[in-house]
Design a protein around this motif. Structure first.
Motif, PDB file in Angstrom:
ATOM      1  N   LYS A  14      26.977  95.599  66.781  1.00 61.98           N
ATOM      2  CA  LYS A  14      27.802  95.638  65.573  1.00 61.98           C
ATOM      3  C   LYS A  14      27.768  94.307  64.834  1.00 61.98           C
ATOM      4  CE  LYS A  14      31.569  96.416  67.923  1.00 61.98           C
ATOM      5  NZ  LYS A  14      31.140  96.385  69.318  1.00 61.98           N
ATOM      6  N   THR A  15      28.048  93.232  65.579  1.00 67.59           N
ATOM      7  CA  THR A  15      28.065  91.914  64.955  1.00 67.59           C
ATOM      8  C   THR A  15      26.696  91.569  64.399  1.00 67.59           C
ATOM      9  OG1 THR A  15      29.842  91.162  66.379  1.00 67.59           O
ATOM     10  CG2 THR A  15      28.486  89.464  65.386  1.00 67.59           C
ATOM     11  N   THR A  16      25.657  91.893  65.137  1.00 67.15           N
ATOM     12  CA  THR A  16      24.301  91.594  64.672  1.00 67.15           C
ATOM     13  C   THR A  16      24.021  92.331  63.366  1.00 67.15           C
ATOM     14  OG1 THR A  16      23.664  91.374  66.977  1.00 67.15           O
ATOM     15  CG2 THR A  16      21.894  91.494  65.372  1.00 67.15           C
ATOM     16  N   PHE A  45      35.589  86.370  59.625  1.00 63.62           N
ATOM     17  CA  PHE A  45      35.050  86.292  60.979  1.00 63.62           C
ATOM     18  C   PHE A  45      36.099  86.669  62.011  1.00 63.62           C
ATOM     19  CE2 PHE A  45      32.605  83.649  58.240  1.00 63.62           C
ATOM     20  CZ  PHE A  45      31.309  83.744  58.709  1.00 63.62           C
ATOM     21  N   GLN A  46      35.602  86.869  63.225  1.00 68.79           N
ATOM     22  CA  GLN A  46      36.473  87.268  64.324  1.00 68.79           C
ATOM     23  C   GLN A  46      37.432  86.142  64.705  1.00 68.79           C
ATOM     24  OE1 GLN A  46      34.308  88.624  67.705  1.00 68.79           O
ATOM     25  NE2 GLN A  46      36.135  89.135  68.866  1.00 68.79           N
ATOM     26  N   SER A  47      36.877  84.938  64.904  1.00 67.35           N
ATOM     27  CA  SER A  47      37.754  83.821  65.237  1.00 67.35           C
ATOM     28  C   SER A  47      38.137  83.116  63.944  1.00 67.35           C
ATOM     29  CB  SER A  47      37.045  82.867  66.186  1.00 67.35           C
ATOM     30  OG  SER A  47      35.764  82.573  65.694  1.00 67.35           O
ATOM     31  N   LEU A  95      33.848  92.436  57.532  1.00 68.72           N
ATOM     32  CA  LEU A  95      34.921  91.987  58.413  1.00 68.72           C
ATOM     33  C   LEU A  95      34.477  92.202  59.860  1.00 68.72           C
ATOM     34  CD1 LEU A  95      37.264  94.099  56.284  1.00 68.72           C
ATOM     35  CD2 LEU A  95      37.705  91.669  56.490  1.00 68.72           C
ATOM     36  N   ASP A  96      34.353  91.128  60.604  1.00 68.56           N
ATOM     37  CA  ASP A  96      33.902  91.247  61.998  1.00 68.56           C
ATOM     38  C   ASP A  96      35.088  91.102  62.948  1.00 68.56           C
ATOM     39  OD1 ASP A  96      32.589  91.371  64.355  1.00 68.56           O
ATOM     40  OD2 ASP A  96      31.375  89.577  64.069  1.00 68.56           O
ATOM     41  N   GLU A  97      35.611  92.206  63.374  1.00 67.81           N
ATOM     42  CA  GLU A  97      36.782  92.224  64.250  1.00 67.81           C
ATOM     43  C   GLU A  97      37.831  91.208  63.811  1.00 67.81           C
ATOM     44  OE1 GLU A  97      36.155  92.758  68.335  1.00 67.81           O
ATOM     45  OE2 GLU A  97      34.120  93.537  68.121  1.00 67.81           O
ATOM     46  N   PRO A  98      38.274  91.302  62.555  1.00 72.17           N
ATOM     47  CA  PRO A  98      39.156  90.252  62.035  1.00 72.17           C
ATOM     48  C   PRO A  98      40.528  90.250  62.707  1.00 72.17           C
ATOM     49  CG  PRO A  98      39.056  92.081  60.506  1.00 72.17           C
ATOM     50  CD  PRO A  98      38.060  92.369  61.584  1.00 72.17           C
TER      51      PRO A  98
HETATM   52 MG   LIG Z   1      30.858  91.442  68.077  1.00 69.19          MG
END
Ligand SMILES: [Mg+2]
Ligand SMILES: Nc1ncnc2c1ncn2[C@@H]1O[C@H](COP(=O)(O)OP(=O)(O)O)[C@@H](O)[C@H]1O
Lengths: 275, 378
Positions: B58-60, B97-99, B173-176
């Motif tokens: 997913k992130t990729t 981003f996620q973090s 949005l990556d696992e925000p």
């Molecule tokens: Mg990921």
């Protein structure tokens, strides 16, 4: 109560001891150079005024500062882009870069300068009359000996590498860079507006250590025949006992003042951005 | 970039989302294949959730669209234009981003204004626009704070404002929400959805939380091992999963041992003969008539009746609120999960013999998996 106060006394004692360790020799040096405590000596600051009247004080200090500035610029200019690139694009090269940067630690200054002299001599023997010769001459220009900047850069690499690498490890570089890139910042502006401000502490530490190194460096400059502050200070003290001590005290004070200036500059104001 | 002092209404009115197409994207990291021919089309203004287990790519996929990863092969189209070779800073894509990714040396408002500053927008204009965006994410009073003075939820709101400030064509949005606590996660989820609909911006939302995906998205794209497994609206995904993987990843599925019928595409399960739905990984075995398969049924679709002569037995009950999830042991030892209304529990004590009845509908069939009756998909 006693249990509470004992550590405080302990701390005070340690502070006192370390203070004494530094200050007593310094006080003695000052006392000797001004003639205080030397029986039969006339008390005065002649030794100090002698330094300024000896000539060359400002010249040598200016040369040292120029060298220090150039060295800092070169060290940061080389290392920051290199380390950032390695971290982002080629993590496998990290060990190699580390080894290269730490190599100067195992090469003594005397060996380094011997190498430099050999290369310069070989150059003047073999390339005379070519543009390369001109470059070699420029390298050794007594007003601004670039050869010293190169030598100091090499000598500063290990410390600079350590401080910068620690600084880079403390931030999430990839994240910051990607966030900036997603905000339409090209590479150059990402480095300038995002990476460098967040490396501020590490950059200042590197500058600080490099400055300290250049201020105190004697061997290379002396052997190559230049007269920055550290070399000059030894030269003028000559055979005069009082003067040579006064000169050391002066050297210490100048170094401290410069280092304090850098440290204060580092702590001053948080950068206010224009939004 | 023209009317920077526009009001919220004009932001939303002038907004038109872009079409995003992933075409046969391949990306490997050494021996790991992160993307294995990903095909997906996102319609203008749509919110598509990329859902899948950790490590499925997913992130990729998102980073490839943002321009941080280069695909080994395949193309990326935005509004029909090939952007595969365009560098990240010219892609016109906003990312959260996620973090926490705010610039630590800048205040909230300067973070939001960063992209405008990089695009050469004048100081007054970017101040106005940033203030407007802070308003939009509900944090106008925190403009002067540095990231370390903000909570996680507030930081992600600012990050959202920063991503939206440049009016990107696509929002990523990556696992925000994954670093936030449950309550903040819920409110922020609704807020992101509200903003996204208001602005009509094409959005890709990565998550591994099926509830998040089902509740927010127009369509949910389920990924598995670098490929798209199914992309459908939440209800359809839940009601008609295309594969056993989707069925078990989205929601809870009970596995019931069954026997494949003759070559007519039916199975026999719990005393019923049911048609098979779709083509499945196990379909070959079903067609071959080799015997044992599993039928996949939602726990709430299985009917449980107290029956003194029943051959199955209730062995456990978990109270879930309005419903109670029963674990029922079948004659052959397999266990099945079923959901019953909690008020019906009076007649269904643990240990009671029961009969299970399947709905008369085509069912999903998978290869038989020993000792596995269901899976909690949460
Ligand atoms: Mg990921
Ligand atoms: N930069 C990278 N280097 C090596 N492997 C990576 C890298 N990025 C992702 N991977 C691998 O690719 C796979 C997919 O990763 P990712 O896209 O982050 O998955 P997800 O976001 O769905 O959890 C994982 O197996 C991961 O380990």
């Amino acid at each position: 109560m006693a249990r509470l106060t004992t550590p405080r006394y302990g701390r005070a004692a340690v502070l006192l001891l370390t203070g004494a360790y530094f200050l007593v020799p310094l006080a003695c040096a000052v006392a000797f150079s001004t003639g205080v405590g030397v029986p039969g000596q006339h008390i005065g600051f002649e030794a100090y005024t002698g330094i300024f009247t000896a000539g060359g004080f400002t010249d040598s200090l200016a040369l040292t500062l120029k060298l220090a500035t150039a060295t800092i610029v070169l060290v940061l200019g080389l290392l920051v882009p290199a380390l950032v690139t390695v971290r982002l694009a080629a993590p496998r090269l990290r060990t190699l870069v580390e080894i290269v940067c730490l190599l100067p630690l195992v090469v003594p200054a005397v060996a380094l300068v011997a190498g430099f002299s050999a290369v310069l001599r070989w150059g003047s023997d073999h390339v005379a009359g070519t543009p390369l010769f001109q470059a070699l001459v420029a390298l050794q220009n007594p007003d601004f000996p670039l050869v010293l900047v190169l030598a100091y850069t090499l000598m500063a690499l290990p410390l600079a590498y350590r401080t910068l690498d620690t600084g880079l490890a403390a931030i999430d570089l990839r994240m910051l860079v990607e966030a900036a890139r997603a905000c339409r910042a090209p590479w150059s502006r990402t480095l300038l507006h995002v990476v460098l401000p967040n490396l501020r502490g590490a950059l200042l530490n590197t500058a600080f250590l490099t400055l300290a190194l250049v201020l105190g460096e004697y061997t290379v400059a002396a052997i190559l025949g230049y007269q920055p502050f550290a070399v000059w200070i030894l030269a003028i003290s000559g055979s005069q006992a009082q003067m040579s001590v006064a000169v050391s005290v002066m050297g210490l004070l100048v170094t401290w003042m410069l280092l304090l200036a850098v440290a204060t500059a580092g702590r001053a104001r948080r950068p206010k951005e224009t939004s | 970039m023209t009317d920077l002092t526009s009001t919220l209404e004009t932001i939303s009115r002038t907004r038109t989302g872009a079409t995003v197409e992933f075409r046969g994207l391949q990306r490997s990291f050494g021996a790991t294949t992160a993307l294995d021919g990903l095909d997906l089309t996102v319609e203008p203004g749509e919110l598509v959730a990329l859902l899948g287990p950790s490590g499925c790519g997913k992130t990729t996929a998102l980073r490839t669209l943002a321009g941080f990863e280069r695909p080994d092969s395949g193309t990326l189209l935005v509004d029909g234009e090939d952007i595969t070779g365009v560098p990240a800073h010219r892609r016109d894509v906003g990312m959260v981003f996620q973090s926490y990714s705010l610039f630590p040396h800048l205040t909230a408002i300067d973070n939001v204004a960063f992209g405008l500053r990089m695009s050469g927008v004048g100081k007054a204009a970017r101040r106005a626009r940033s203030a407007e965006l802070l308003e939009l994410v509900g944090l106008p009073q925190h403009a002067g704070r540095f990231p370390h003075q903000l909570s996680g939820g507030q930081q992600q709101r600012i990050a959202l404002a920063r991503a939206l400030a440049l009016r990107p064509r696509v929002l990523l949005l990556d696992e925000p929400l994954s670093a936030l606590d449950a309550q903040v996660r819920l409110t922020l989820r609704e807020e992101i959805r509200r903003l996204q609909q208001q602005l009509g911006i094409t959005t890709l939302f990565v998550t591994h939380d099926q509830e998040e995906a089902l509740s927010m998205a127009d369509r949910v794209a389920v990924m598995r091992a670098g490929r798209l497994e199914q992309c459908a609206p939440p209800a359809e995904l839940y009601e008609h999963p295309a594969t056993a993987f989707v069925a078990e990843f989205v929601g809870v599925m009970s596995r019931i041992p069954a026997r494949s019928g003759a070559d007519d595409g039916t199975v026999d399960a719990l005393g019923r003969t049911l048609p098979v739905h779709g083509r499945l990984p196990g379909a070959a075995e079903v067609a071959g008539g080799t015997g044992e398969v599993d039928v996949l049924v939602r726990p709430e679709a299985i009917e449980v009746t107290a029956d003194g002569k029943g051959t199955s037995r209730i062995v456990g009950a978990t109270f879930l609120g309005a419903t109670t999830r029963l674990t029922v042991r079948l004659t052959d030892g397999g266990e099945v999960m079923t959901d019953v209304p909690t008020h019906a529990m009076a007649t269904l004590p643990v240990g009671a013999p029961v009969t299970l009845t399947l709905p008369d509908r085509p069912v999903l069939v998978d290869r038989h998996r020993r000792g596995n009756s269901g899976r909690d998909g949460s």
